[in-house]
Design a protein around this motif. Structure first.
Motif, PDB file in Angstrom:
ATOM      1  N   LYS A  56       5.054 -56.613  10.838  1.00  0.00           N
ATOM      2  CA  LYS A  56       5.583 -57.880  10.319  1.00  0.00           C
ATOM      3  C   LYS A  56       6.401 -57.712   9.048  1.00  0.00           C
ATOM      4  O   LYS A  56       7.346 -58.454   8.798  1.00  0.00           O
ATOM      5  CB  LYS A  56       4.425 -58.860  10.073  1.00  0.00           C
ATOM      6  N   HIS A  57       6.039 -56.747   8.232  1.00  0.00           N
ATOM      7  CA  HIS A  57       6.711 -56.580   6.945  1.00  0.00           C
ATOM      8  C   HIS A  57       7.686 -55.406   6.959  1.00  0.00           C
ATOM      9  O   HIS A  57       8.113 -54.939   5.909  1.00  0.00           O
ATOM     10  CB  HIS A  57       5.668 -56.394   5.838  1.00  0.00           C
ATOM     11  N   SER A  58       8.064 -54.970   8.140  1.00  0.00           N
ATOM     12  CA  SER A  58       8.998 -53.853   8.243  1.00  0.00           C
ATOM     13  C   SER A  58      10.404 -54.286   7.837  1.00  0.00           C
ATOM     14  O   SER A  58      10.810 -55.428   8.063  1.00  0.00           O
ATOM     15  CB  SER A  58       9.022 -53.310   9.679  1.00  0.00           C
ATOM     16  N   SER A  59      11.143 -53.356   7.234  1.00  0.00           N
ATOM     17  CA  SER A  59      12.524 -53.628   6.839  1.00  0.00           C
ATOM     18  C   SER A  59      13.512 -53.211   7.927  1.00  0.00           C
ATOM     19  O   SER A  59      14.724 -53.282   7.724  1.00  0.00           O
ATOM     20  CB  SER A  59      12.853 -52.884   5.538  1.00  0.00           C
ATOM     21  N   PHE A  60      13.015 -52.764   9.068  1.00  0.00           N
ATOM     22  CA  PHE A  60      13.885 -52.299  10.148  1.00  0.00           C
ATOM     23  C   PHE A  60      14.817 -53.411  10.630  1.00  0.00           C
ATOM     24  O   PHE A  60      14.395 -54.549  10.826  1.00  0.00           O
ATOM     25  CB  PHE A  60      13.051 -51.800  11.329  1.00  0.00           C
ATOM     26  N   ASN A  61      16.090 -53.057  10.820  1.00  0.00           N
ATOM     27  CA  ASN A  61      17.025 -53.927  11.506  1.00  0.00           C
ATOM     28  C   ASN A  61      17.077 -53.526  12.979  1.00  0.00           C
ATOM     29  O   ASN A  61      16.666 -52.421  13.334  1.00  0.00           O
ATOM     30  CB  ASN A  61      18.416 -53.822  10.885  1.00  0.00           C
ATOM     31  N   TYR A  62      17.618 -54.391  13.813  1.00  0.00           N
ATOM     32  CA  TYR A  62      17.628 -54.064  15.239  1.00  0.00           C
ATOM     33  C   TYR A  62      18.771 -54.790  15.953  1.00  0.00           C
ATOM     34  O   TYR A  62      19.314 -55.789  15.470  1.00  0.00           O
ATOM     35  CB  TYR A  62      16.294 -54.435  15.894  1.00  0.00           C
TER      36      TYR A  62
END
Length: 318
Positions: A56-62
């Motif tokens: 939930k708190h990941s900074s990953f873009n997709y």
């Protein structure tokens, strides 16, 4: 553990929460910076699904390429601190990210591939993908499920389409990319039948520019788990050789300039204790050696050239 840069996996469907959790745990375990997923079988990827995949708190873009019904579906995600995206090109069978590797300061293309198992469709994809990459004219890393082997040794049994192999190898050669040896498994797919067959369908292909940046790069396979494909990882080998030793040679004491600098360093740090005094002398010694080594190397190279010329001339005179 090795430093994982890119992780690729044909997941064979992401509809179940257990599969999303498995992907999330693998990303967390490997600390992968880029994730390529194929055959998600998802027509839409939203923030909720991304949170289930990356936390939930990941900074990953997709970004994603939608499935058609329950067929296909590609997801590419990246850590923006690792890769700065400039543009993207999304196709049914691949996603191209154009951008820059931040730490390495290299503009490049990252390509998530999910090729068709139909030979003619796959060949069309190779032509289209190749033309796009030629237009970008950047170093490239391709990863994913290419749905074809590159040699007869990459299939355990059964007939092999030699025309498809030849087309795939032509694609690799024309892009001038390298297929690194696979560690951890000889194959990356199995049909799970009573008499199973195995093939290597998944891989990373990369331009030679990356071999000069990542000297100990390798690709390896993890256990299949919830899919009939192995996850594959492009990683840098973490080899710890311990602290680099400091070397001191007796001939250094023959140079008066060197001796004077060491005496000065000793006098400056002598009241701070033996540890700081030795560290100060070490730093001064290393700086002095480095300042002289360039000239010494040039002199040795010049002398070697002169000796070689004498040897060559002597051979001709004989």
């Amino acid at each position: 553990m090795n430093r994982c840069l890119l992780l690729s996996w044909n997941i064979r469907g992401l509809g179940k929460f257990e599969k999303k959790a498995t992907v999330r745990n693998l990303v967390k375990k490997t600390r992968a910076k880029i994730l390529f997923l194929q055959e998600s079988k998802l027509q839409e990827v939203n923030g909720k699904i991304a949170g289930q995949l990356f936390g939930k708190h990941s900074s990953f873009n997709y970004c994603f390429s939608s499935s058609i019904g329950s067929a296909g579906g590609i997801i590419t995600s990246w850590d923006p601190d690792f890769f700065e995206i400039e543009n993207r090109l999304i196709d049914r069978n691949y996603i191209i990210l154009i951008g820059k590797l931040v730490k390495e300061n290299i503009r490049c293309c990252l390509v998530n591939v999910y090729a068709s198992n139909d030979d003619s469709h796959r060949l069309q994809m190779f032509h289209a993908l190749k033309n796009n990459l030629f237009d970008f004219n950047l170093p490239v890393i391709l990863g994913g499920d290419f749905n074809v082997v590159s040699s007869t040794e990459e299939r355990s049994e059964g007939s092999v389409n030699k025309v498809a192999i030849r087309n795939f190898n032509s694609f690799i050669e024309e892009l001038a990319v390298i297929d690194l040896p696979l560690h951890g498994s000889r194959f990356t797919w199995s049909n799970y039948r009573d008499n199973p067959s195995f093939s290597r369908l998944d891989r990373f292909l990369l331009s030679t520019e990356f071999l000069r940046v990542w000297l100990d790069i390798l690709q390896s396979a993890f256990p299949k788990g919830i899919s009939d494909h192995n996850p594959i990882c492009l990683a840098i080998l973490n080899t710890c050789w311990g602290p680099r030793p400091f070397k001191w040679f007796n001939h250094l004491a023959d140079d008066n300039e060197y001796v004077e600098q060491i005496i000065e360093a000793y006098n400056m740090a002598s009241r701070e204790g033996i540890e700081k005094m030795l560290k100060k002398c070490k730093l001064v010694s290393k700086a002095w050696v480095q300042s002289k080594s360039g000239n010494s190397i040039q002199e040795m190279e010049k002398r070697c050239a002169e000796i070689e010329e004498i040897i060559v001339k002597g051979n001709y005179d004989q």
